[in-house]
Design a protein around this motif. Sequence first.
Motif, mmCIF file in Angstrom:
data_model
loop_
_atom_site.group_PDB
_atom_site.id
_atom_site.type_symbol
_atom_site.label_atom_id
_atom_site.label_comp_id
_atom_site.label_asym_id
_atom_site.label_seq_id
_atom_site.Cartn_x
_atom_site.Cartn_y
_atom_site.Cartn_z
ATOM 1 N N GLY A 66 -12.505 -13.764 6.148
ATOM 2 C CA GLY A 66 -11.163 -13.232 5.929
ATOM 3 C C GLY A 66 -11.040 -11.788 6.338
ATOM 4 N N ALA A 67 -9.845 -11.421 6.805
ATOM 5 C CA ALA A 67 -9.583 -10.034 7.184
ATOM 6 C C ALA A 67 -8.166 -9.603 6.826
ATOM 7 C CB ALA A 67 -9.800 -9.845 8.687
ATOM 8 N N GLU A 68 -7.360 -10.523 6.308
ATOM 9 C CA GLU A 68 -5.952 -10.235 6.055
ATOM 10 C C GLU A 68 -5.527 -10.963 4.795
ATOM 11 O OE1 GLU A 68 -1.655 -10.574 8.378
ATOM 12 O OE2 GLU A 68 -3.164 -12.106 8.787
ATOM 13 N N GLY A 69 -4.461 -10.504 4.193
ATOM 14 C CA GLY A 69 -3.898 -11.215 3.057
ATOM 15 C C GLY A 69 -2.935 -10.352 2.279
ATOM 16 N N MET A 70 -2.453 -10.902 1.173
ATOM 17 C CA MET A 70 -1.488 -10.225 0.312
ATOM 18 C C MET A 70 -1.966 -10.331 -1.128
ATOM 19 S SD MET A 70 0.881 -11.483 -2.009
ATOM 20 C CE MET A 70 1.859 -10.451 -3.124
ATOM 21 N N GLY A 71 -1.728 -9.273 -1.898
ATOM 22 C CA GLY A 71 -2.106 -9.298 -3.298
ATOM 23 C C GLY A 71 -1.378 -8.220 -4.080
ATOM 24 N N VAL A 72 -1.854 -7.999 -5.281
ATOM 25 C CA VAL A 72 -1.274 -7.011 -6.184
ATOM 26 C C VAL A 72 -2.348 -5.989 -6.535
ATOM 27 C CG1 VAL A 72 -0.269 -6.663 -8.474
ATOM 28 C CG2 VAL A 72 0.374 -8.662 -7.118
ATOM 29 N N ILE A 73 -1.993 -4.730 -6.483
ATOM 30 C CA ILE A 73 -2.955 -3.686 -6.819
ATOM 31 C C ILE A 73 -3.330 -3.785 -8.295
ATOM 32 C CG2 ILE A 73 -3.304 -1.194 -7.039
ATOM 33 C CD1 ILE A 73 -1.621 -0.818 -4.566
ATOM 34 N N GLU A 74 -4.625 -3.869 -8.549
ATOM 35 C CA GLU A 74 -5.147 -3.963 -9.909
ATOM 36 C C GLU A 74 -5.454 -2.572 -10.476
ATOM 37 O OE1 GLU A 74 -6.517 -6.657 -13.067
ATOM 38 O OE2 GLU A 74 -5.260 -6.877 -11.282
ATOM 39 N N SER A 75 -6.065 -1.732 -9.650
ATOM 40 C CA SER A 75 -6.375 -0.362 -10.065
ATOM 41 C C SER A 75 -6.550 0.495 -8.828
ATOM 42 C CB SER A 75 -7.642 -0.323 -10.935
ATOM 43 O OG SER A 75 -8.762 -0.815 -10.212
ATOM 44 N N VAL A 76 -6.462 1.798 -9.008
ATOM 45 C CA VAL A 76 -6.588 2.739 -7.885
ATOM 46 C C VAL A 76 -7.702 3.720 -8.185
ATOM 47 C CG1 VAL A 76 -4.144 2.500 -7.318
ATOM 48 C CG2 VAL A 76 -4.896 4.394 -8.769
ATOM 49 N N GLY A 77 -8.359 4.188 -7.125
ATOM 50 C CA GLY A 77 -9.398 5.186 -7.271
ATOM 51 C C GLY A 77 -8.845 6.597 -7.275
ATOM 52 N N ALA A 78 -9.730 7.551 -7.353
ATOM 53 C CA ALA A 78 -9.320 8.957 -7.351
ATOM 54 C C ALA A 78 -8.635 9.313 -6.038
ATOM 55 C CB ALA A 78 -10.551 9.848 -7.557
ATOM 56 N N ASP A 79 -7.700 10.250 -6.132
ATOM 57 C CA ASP A 79 -6.975 10.775 -4.966
ATOM 58 C C ASP A 79 -6.058 9.747 -4.319
ATOM 59 O OD1 ASP A 79 -8.223 13.222 -5.306
ATOM 60 O OD2 ASP A 79 -9.845 12.749 -3.901
ATOM 61 N N VAL A 80 -5.684 8.691 -5.024
ATOM 62 C CA VAL A 80 -4.684 7.736 -4.534
ATOM 63 C C VAL A 80 -3.396 7.999 -5.305
ATOM 64 C CG1 VAL A 80 -4.023 5.320 -4.293
ATOM 65 C CG2 VAL A 80 -6.408 6.007 -3.936
ATOM 66 N N HIS A 81 -2.374 8.468 -4.599
ATOM 67 C CA HIS A 81 -1.139 8.866 -5.261
ATOM 68 C C HIS A 81 0.081 8.074 -4.801
ATOM 69 C CE1 HIS A 81 -3.520 12.226 -6.715
ATOM 70 N NE2 HIS A 81 -3.793 12.575 -5.462
ATOM 71 N N SER A 82 -0.014 7.408 -3.648
ATOM 72 C CA SER A 82 1.156 6.723 -3.091
ATOM 73 C C SER A 82 1.248 5.262 -3.522
ATOM 74 C CB SER A 82 1.124 6.802 -1.558
ATOM 75 O OG SER A 82 -0.060 6.194 -1.055
ATOM 76 N N VAL A 89 1.011 -5.614 -2.074
ATOM 77 C CA VAL A 89 0.588 -5.014 -0.811
ATOM 78 C C VAL A 89 0.053 -6.095 0.120
ATOM 79 C CG1 VAL A 89 0.067 -2.704 -1.713
ATOM 80 C CG2 VAL A 89 -1.698 -4.499 -1.791
ATOM 81 N N ALA A 90 0.201 -5.854 1.418
ATOM 82 C CA ALA A 90 -0.483 -6.624 2.449
ATOM 83 C C ALA A 90 -1.637 -5.767 2.956
ATOM 84 C CB ALA A 90 0.471 -6.969 3.590
ATOM 85 N N VAL A 91 -2.764 -6.400 3.258
ATOM 86 C CA VAL A 91 -3.943 -5.630 3.651
ATOM 87 C C VAL A 91 -4.512 -6.135 4.970
ATOM 88 C CG1 VAL A 91 -4.575 -4.947 1.315
ATOM 89 C CG2 VAL A 91 -5.399 -7.128 2.194
ATOM 90 N N PHE A 92 -4.894 -5.195 5.831
ATOM 91 C CA PHE A 92 -5.597 -5.445 7.086
ATOM 92 C C PHE A 92 -5.966 -4.092 7.699
ATOM 93 C CE2 PHE A 92 -5.771 -5.598 11.696
ATOM 94 C CZ PHE A 92 -6.747 -6.551 11.865
ATOM 95 N N PRO A 93 -7.188 -3.991 8.268
ATOM 96 C CA PRO A 93 -8.274 -4.964 8.178
ATOM 97 C C PRO A 93 -8.938 -4.897 6.804
ATOM 98 C CG PRO A 93 -8.965 -3.055 9.449
ATOM 99 C CD PRO A 93 -7.516 -2.851 9.129
ATOM 100 N N ALA A 94 -9.180 -6.049 6.233
ATOM 101 C CA ALA A 94 -9.757 -6.156 4.890
ATOM 102 C C ALA A 94 -10.865 -7.202 4.919
ATOM 103 C CB ALA A 94 -8.685 -6.530 3.879
ATOM 104 N N PRO A 95 -12.037 -6.874 5.482
ATOM 105 C CA PRO A 95 -13.120 -7.859 5.563
ATOM 106 C C PRO A 95 -13.468 -8.409 4.184
ATOM 107 C CG PRO A 95 -13.627 -5.898 6.862
ATOM 108 C CD PRO A 95 -12.400 -5.581 6.071
#
Length: 343
Positions: A66-82, A89-95
Amino acid sequence: MRTVVHTRPGEPAQVLTLREEPDRPCPGTGQVLVRMLVRPVHPGDLVGVEGPQEVQEQNAERRTPGAEGMGVIESVGADVHSLRPGQRVAVFPAPGSWADFIVVPAGLAVPVPVEVSDETAALMLVNPLTLLMLHRAVDDALRGSKGPVLQTAAGSSIGRLISMAAVRHDLQLINLVRSASGAQRMRLLHPTLPVIATCDDDWQEQVRHLTGGHGAEVVLDCVGGAMTQDLAELLADGGTLISYGQLGAGTTALEELALVQRALTVRGVTVLHWMNRTPEERAQDIAFALDLARSSPDLFEVAADYDLADFKAAIEHARRPGKSGTVLLTSPRATGPEHGAAL
């Protein structure tokens, strides 16, 4: 969490297994943890599992397709503000997207507009971005000409996008499909574009007739294999064969293509090189994909959806001859106020 894995390349239905992991991954600085809900089964995913022979003999690393897909953000790391937890969210490239949870850089998680469905969001990056890369490759090869351009597998998801772009940009496109029924479907979708079924004994002569006997300036091919020689023979002298897939069986030796004698060019295109574009260029490409998902959701056809645990049935469906649309692997959406209840 559930994860589909393989430790050696080979036939996907034989080497892939479903595993239960005791822990979820954790996002690091600048990353987000995404609860994956929908991911496509792309031909490239399966090719990546099969791998070349030398990799089959040497590689024992555990991998998830897999490299693509859609999901819901569960948690964010430091310095993620947007981005925020609960956001689609849709994600790619997401190995490794064939898992219940995946960590991706925040910059590769694209917020999904409210009017775009989960299924469309899961498909809205790889194929539109591939379309843009192919469009640029065709422009380079045509050098201002309008064609003719010949494409294989015209009934595929990307093939339909290419046909849409050809109509919009007045490109002389000839579509190849495998069956007479597939040809009829394409004529209904795009009545102004000629369609030829390769099951016809004279399909090559039909192509030559439509090109006025001169051949195609460009061939867009995702079939490859034994068909490559036939396609090269349908090119005009000095023409370009653009390969972006390996759906076909068999092989064609490079020496059989008369590259030198007819001044032909063979070029490979892969969406995996999309990250080589500048951040500004990638932002423009993403904007194009988002606009397409909003305005033309019918271009993102779904063949069927299967639970992630039923990945073998999904793979079998994805490989069926005459399949229309993309097969999806899904996971149940979590319930509760902490899991995207505002969506």
